[in-house]
Design a protein around this motif. Sequence first.
Motif, PDB file in Angstrom:
ATOM      1  N   VAL A   5       0.827  -1.204   0.000  1.00  0.00           N
ATOM      2  CA  VAL A   5       0.000   0.000   0.000  1.00  0.00           C
ATOM      3  C   VAL A   5       0.863   1.257   0.000  1.00  0.00           C
ATOM      4  O   VAL A   5       1.942   1.292   0.606  1.00  0.00           O
ATOM      5  N   TRP A  30      -0.782   7.345  -8.367  1.00  0.00           N
ATOM      6  CA  TRP A  30      -1.175   6.099  -9.038  1.00  0.00           C
ATOM      7  C   TRP A  30      -0.002   5.478  -9.784  1.00  0.00           C
ATOM      8  O   TRP A  30       0.220   4.263  -9.710  1.00  0.00           O
ATOM      9  N   ARG A  58      -1.520  -0.984  -3.913  1.00  0.00           N
ATOM     10  CA  ARG A  58      -2.724  -0.165  -3.986  1.00  0.00           C
ATOM     11  C   ARG A  58      -2.378   1.216  -3.424  1.00  0.00           C
ATOM     12  O   ARG A  58      -1.381   1.380  -2.719  1.00  0.00           O
ATOM     13  N   CYS A  59      -3.200   2.217  -3.709  1.00  0.00           N
ATOM     14  CA  CYS A  59      -2.897   3.553  -3.210  1.00  0.00           C
ATOM     15  C   CYS A  59      -4.147   4.246  -2.705  1.00  0.00           C
ATOM     16  O   CYS A  59      -5.268   3.939  -3.129  1.00  0.00           O
ATOM     17  N   VAL A  87      -8.602   5.036  -7.742  1.00  0.00           N
ATOM     18  CA  VAL A  87      -7.854   5.537  -6.591  1.00  0.00           C
ATOM     19  C   VAL A  87      -8.826   6.050  -5.526  1.00  0.00           C
ATOM     20  O   VAL A  87      -9.596   6.976  -5.794  1.00  0.00           O
ATOM     21  N   LEU A 116     -13.797   0.797  -0.196  1.00  0.00           N
ATOM     22  CA  LEU A 116     -12.728   0.451   0.727  1.00  0.00           C
ATOM     23  C   LEU A 116     -13.161   0.672   2.166  1.00  0.00           C
ATOM     24  O   LEU A 116     -12.903  -0.138   3.058  1.00  0.00           O
ATOM     25  N   ALA A 135     -10.531  -3.827  -4.379  1.00  0.00           N
ATOM     26  CA  ALA A 135      -9.852  -4.617  -5.392  1.00  0.00           C
ATOM     27  C   ALA A 135     -10.670  -4.676  -6.675  1.00  0.00           C
ATOM     28  O   ALA A 135     -11.863  -4.540  -6.642  1.00  0.00           O
TER      29      ALA A 135
END
Length: 230
Positions: free
Chosen positions: A149, A169, A178-179, A200, A221, A230
């Motif tokens: 992350v 990104w 992931r960000c 994002v 999220l 995801a």
Amino acid sequence: MPESVPVRCPACRRAHRYTAPSYPCACGAPVTPPLDPDAVPVPVGHRAWREEWVTVRCGRCGCDGEWPRPELGCPCGTVLRIPVTGPRTSAPAAPAAPPGRPAFRSVPIRTVRDAVTAAVLYLRRLGHEDIHRADRHPPAGIGLAGRGVLAQVDPSARPATLRDVECLWLTAMTESARCLYFSLAGYAEDARARADALGVPLFLLDLAGVPQPVNGPADALDALGPDGGA
């Protein structure tokens, strides 16, 4: 009960009483940095990221967590670093909470450091325990990194731009991570549109220190945890 120690400012000799803050472990139990009542507070001069944190072990689950090192701001303008003892176990907490992620416990945002702390707490709530300062410096704000992350904390007074989102990104893509983006001032319209297209998650940090999702990936999220985006 949180620890409390007397503190005297070495600059103006004013007396204070400092109470250590409590932070939420990933299991939901409060942990408190162990204060050293016999040591002398030191004025903060040059700041180094590694010196800003202290390790505290949770009394409920036994996990070690990195939390902000205690500091006290004197009215004379001196910032004092409150000494702590070596890493130790926090006081045992009440029985475990119901299943599921613990409720997010915020820290009011008054400084840049508070904004970073709020982002770290949120990332830990999502299951990222190894959050640290990112090796790469973003074009704006402060970069945070953990296993899988990357996050950017933007404490400026301007909305985050399209370039800010794209740079985060692209960096995450090169590291297969992931960000997430945390901003105090919100996002430009084109930045939000691009974040939606790239997946994002964007969060707005309010002054209470609670990250508010502002786009679809952030909503997913926030609702479902790390697997939701995801």
